[in-house]
Motif scaffolding. Structure first.
Motif, PDB file in Angstrom:
ATOM      1  N   GLY A   1       5.669 -11.759  -5.254  1.00  0.00           N
ATOM      2  CA  GLY A   1       4.633 -12.139  -4.310  1.00  0.00           C
ATOM      3  C   GLY A   1       3.481 -11.162  -4.231  1.00  0.00           C
ATOM      4  N   TYR A   2       3.560 -10.034  -4.965  1.00  0.00           N
ATOM      5  CA  TYR A   2       2.520  -9.007  -4.900  1.00  0.00           C
ATOM      6  C   TYR A   2       2.113  -8.559  -6.310  1.00  0.00           C
ATOM      7  CZ  TYR A   2       3.952  -8.709  -0.028  1.00  0.00           C
ATOM      8  OH  TYR A   2       4.256  -9.013   1.270  1.00  0.00           O
ATOM      9  N   LEU A   3       0.926  -8.004  -6.385  1.00  0.00           N
ATOM     10  CA  LEU A   3       0.509  -7.331  -7.604  1.00  0.00           C
ATOM     11  C   LEU A   3       1.148  -5.951  -7.622  1.00  0.00           C
ATOM     12  CD1 LEU A   3      -1.534  -8.820  -9.490  1.00  0.00           C
ATOM     13  CD2 LEU A   3      -1.858  -9.500  -7.098  1.00  0.00           C
ATOM     14  N   GLY A   4       1.768  -5.605  -8.732  1.00  0.00           N
ATOM     15  CA  GLY A   4       2.357  -4.280  -8.863  1.00  0.00           C
ATOM     16  C   GLY A   4       1.500  -3.424  -9.768  1.00  0.00           C
ATOM     17  N   TYR A   5       0.889  -2.374  -9.228  1.00  0.00           N
ATOM     18  CA  TYR A   5       0.004  -1.485  -9.982  1.00  0.00           C
ATOM     19  C   TYR A   5       0.776  -0.236 -10.418  1.00  0.00           C
ATOM     20  CZ  TYR A   5      -3.926  -4.247  -8.155  1.00  0.00           C
ATOM     21  OH  TYR A   5      -4.802  -5.259  -7.857  1.00  0.00           O
TER      22      TYR A   5
ATOM     23  N   GLY B   1       0.796  -1.225   0.000  1.00  0.00           N
ATOM     24  CA  GLY B   1       0.000   0.000   0.000  1.00  0.00           C
ATOM     25  C   GLY B   1       0.821   1.264   0.000  1.00  0.00           C
ATOM     26  N   ARG B   2       2.145   1.131   0.022  1.00  0.00           N
ATOM     27  CA  ARG B   2       2.989   2.326  -0.100  1.00  0.00           C
ATOM     28  C   ARG B   2       3.043   2.728  -1.572  1.00  0.00           C
ATOM     29  NH1 ARG B   2       8.657   2.640   2.766  1.00  0.00           N
ATOM     30  NH2 ARG B   2       7.265   3.535   4.353  1.00  0.00           N
TER      31      ARG B   2
ATOM     32  N   VAL C   1       2.238   1.236  -6.775  1.00  0.00           N
ATOM     33  CA  VAL C   1       1.762   0.773  -5.474  1.00  0.00           C
ATOM     34  C   VAL C   1       1.559  -0.732  -5.557  1.00  0.00           C
ATOM     35  CG1 VAL C   1      -0.673   1.194  -6.040  1.00  0.00           C
ATOM     36  CG2 VAL C   1       0.045   1.174  -3.640  1.00  0.00           C
ATOM     37  N   THR C   2       1.806  -1.430  -4.466  1.00  0.00           N
ATOM     38  CA  THR C   2       1.623  -2.878  -4.446  1.00  0.00           C
ATOM     39  C   THR C   2       0.333  -3.241  -3.730  1.00  0.00           C
ATOM     40  OG1 THR C   2       2.927  -3.064  -2.414  1.00  0.00           O
ATOM     41  CG2 THR C   2       4.081  -3.374  -4.511  1.00  0.00           C
ATOM     42  N   GLY C   3      -0.193  -4.416  -4.056  1.00  0.00           N
ATOM     43  CA  GLY C   3      -1.392  -4.924  -3.406  1.00  0.00           C
ATOM     44  C   GLY C   3      -1.343  -6.439  -3.323  1.00  0.00           C
ATOM     45  N   GLU C   4      -2.096  -6.988  -2.384  1.00  0.00           N
ATOM     46  CA  GLU C   4      -2.114  -8.445  -2.203  1.00  0.00           C
ATOM     47  C   GLU C   4      -3.234  -9.106  -2.982  1.00  0.00           C
ATOM     48  OE1 GLU C   4      -0.316  -9.196   2.176  1.00  0.00           O
ATOM     49  OE2 GLU C   4      -2.257  -8.175   2.152  1.00  0.00           O
ATOM     50  N   THR C   5      -4.229  -8.323  -3.401  1.00  0.00           N
ATOM     51  CA  THR C   5      -5.353  -8.878  -4.138  1.00  0.00           C
ATOM     52  C   THR C   5      -5.511  -8.159  -5.470  1.00  0.00           C
ATOM     53  OG1 THR C   5      -6.859  -7.389  -2.944  1.00  0.00           O
ATOM     54  CG2 THR C   5      -6.608  -9.633  -2.091  1.00  0.00           C
TER      55      THR C   5
END
Length: 570
Positions: A325-329, A289-290, A303-307
């Motif tokens: 391991g994360y979604l990168g937006y 979320g940063r 920003v990264t997210g888990e879903t």
């Protein structure tokens, strides 16, 4: 006592290449060097020819990229006084969707006499926007055929991306397209030159060529529907193998070692996108979320997210695209530093330049000083930040800039401040769009070339967004991030790290400089932002397409006035 280990990071930007020598243990910058590209951004005519380029073209010369390796790396070694034997890894980042056609051995077609006079043989830079017709058709075909991969990319294809540029080459120079054994990202090409192996980055393929970890590239049927000549584009021009960020692409060849002054067999990391490694240097791996905003020629918001969430109008999201391991937006603005450079070059009176010179100041510093004396709303101006089109959330390069409210009393510093405010409004649109679509923005870190130089800009961004903004501890975020990935490619056994998360724990440092929003300013900026949104929707969503009509008229008039041989690049 163990010997200190180092890595080198090379940040290939729009105008220059920046190199840093980094202490792996703590991320300390030992030395840095910058090498400007001799040919810069080619928008007028091909170097050494009379061939004039059409509007919206932006090319580069790959020889400039090699010169960075040859000039800047020996310089940091000399300044740093470091034995090349102690350098364990080499990493690069590059402006993404910067592509070139090559032979099977990696020779760029523009290096060959028979192709050098053809603009399509040169590097198409990220901000080459002449492939907009192809981008529009790609969007239409994907929607009609029911392909869902565009949901990952804001539901719209940008002309800045790789495949529209490839299709433009096929349409306008089919014989050159056939002559190209490979069409490759410039970042992947540099890794090829360093290691002797063609290994493509999952980050660049994911964000700029529709590749995904689960599905690979779109099916051949999609490309066939675009144009039967494109049916085998992936196999014939790209290849289907891509490699994860932080992995080892190979090691420096003897030739590359001689070019750079480094030792053969030094580990080389897979290429990365410039904004994405800057995000790593901004601590994006430390906190889900940063948002890290990379502020330079353009703006990138990561920003990264888990879903997984579908977010209209963004540049895209990729699994493992920024942090494993994360979604990168990713979202962005096509015009940031370019905005201010245009204004200084074309709109500042001589008296201001003379004052800056007399006071020993840069002209930007003088404008910032004068603009900082103004209160929000005092100038009566509001601007749209579309001087280079809109990347997010409208995804439309045919939009253009707007300044509203100017009078005979308007001063340069008022316009300068209005342009800063416009970019801040655009960032607020992006943040609110993420949150509206369930991608949380918990805190913000700013990195890149501008945050450490322009305090007014940073304060305005905090006031407009209503959020605290922390400044990264380095002005060389891209190069540091590349050096971090080099440490991961080298691995723990060589003195590096096992993951970018571990590397970030030791090598990332944020500054103590945090810009807090001013509540009084916020209230005024909320009013101005409302006006910005009215203009944003009116000119950007089809109510009034005057910007596009004017742009079309300009192209028609210019085309009518050019000699035929200049127009026929095929």
């Amino acid at each position: 006592m163990s010997q200190t280990k180092y890595t080198i990071g090379v940040d290939y930007g729009t105008e220059s290449g920046r190199v840093v020598l980094i202490d792996v243990a703590d991320g300390r910058e030992v030395a840095e060097a910058t090498h400007p590209y001799a040919n810069g951004v080619i928008t007028d005519r091909l170097p050494g020819t009379d061939i004039k380029l059409e509007p919206d073209w932006a090319l580069q010369d790959p020889q400039d990229y090699l010169a960075v390796l040859e000039q800047a790396i020996p310089q940091v070694l000399k300044v740093g006084g470091v034995d090349p034997a102690h350098i364990i890894g080499f990493g690069i980042d590059f402006t993404s969707a910067t592509i070139m056609p090559t032979l099977a051995d990696g020779t760029p077609l523009c290096f060959l006499p028979e192709w050098r006079a053809n603009p399509h043989a040169w590097v198409k830079l990220w901000k080459h926007h002449a492939a907009q017709p192809e981008a529009n058709k790609m969007t239409d075909v994907a929607q009609v055929m029911g392909y869902t991969f565009l949901e990952r990319y804001g539901e719209k294809v940008s002309s800045e991306w790789t495949l529209p540029k490839v299709w433009q080459t096929l349409n306008e120079a089919p014989e050159l397209y056939e002559a190209a054994d490979r069409i490759i990202e410039a970042g992947d090409w540099i890794v090829w030159q360093l290691t002797g192996q063609e290994k493509r980055s999952a980050g660049m393929a994911g964000y700029k060529s529709f590749w995904s970890k689960r599905e690979g590239y779109p099916p051949d049927d999609f490309f066939n529907a675009l144009d039967p000549r494109l049916a085998q584009v992936v196999d014939h021009k790209f290849g289907r193998e891509v490699y994860p960020l932080g992995s080892k692409a190979g090691a420096l060849t003897t030739k590359a070692a001689q070019l750079t002054g480094l030792q053969p067999d030094t580990a080389v990391a897979i290429a990365n996108i410039d904004a994405h490694v800057s995000a790593a240097a901004g601590g994006i791996a430390e906190k889900v979320g940063r948002m890290v905003i990379i502020m330079g020629t353009s703006n990138c918001h990561l920003v990264t997210g888990e879903t997984e969430h579908v977010v209209p109008g963004i540049c895209g999201y990729v699994e493992d695209g920024i942090v494993s391991g994360y979604l990168g937006y990713e979202a962005g603005q096509s015009c940031m530093g370019d905005h201010f450079a245009w204004f200084v070059k074309n709109c500042v009176p001589a008296a201001y330049t003379q004052e800056a010179t007399a006071r020993g100041m840069d002209i930007h510093q003088l404008l910032e000083e004068k603009a900082a004396r103004l209160k929000p709303g005092e100038s009566g101006l509001v601007a749209l930040d579309w001087w280079n089109g809109n990347r997010s959330i409208l995804v439309d390069v045919d939009l253009t800039g707007l300044l509203l409210g100017a009078t005979l009393a308007t001063k340069p510093e008022e316009i300068y401040r209005a342009l800063i405010e416009a970019t801040a409004y655009g960032t607020r649109v992006i943040i609110e769009n993420f949150e509206k679509n369930d991608v949380a923005v918990e805190d913000i870190v700013a990195t890149g070339g501008l945050p450490g130089r322009n305090k007014l800009l940073m304060q305005i961004f905090a006031d407009v967004t209503g959020r605290a903004i922390t400044v990264s501890g380095t002005s060389q975020g891209g190069a540091l991030g590349a050096a971090m990935h080099a440490a991961v490619a080298a691995g723990q056994a060589a003195g590096g790290y096992e993951s970018i998360v571990e590397a970030g724990h030791y090598m990332v440092h944020l500054s103590d400089q945090v810009y807090q929003p001013n509540p009084e300013h916020q209230q005024i900026y909320d009013q101005l932002f409302a006006e910005y949104l009215t203009l944003y929707d009116y000119f950007g969503r089809g109510t009034n397409n005057v910007m596009k009509r004017l742009k079309q008229l300009k192209a028609q008039v210019r085309a009518a006035g050019q000699p035929q041989q200049m127009m026929n690049h095929a």
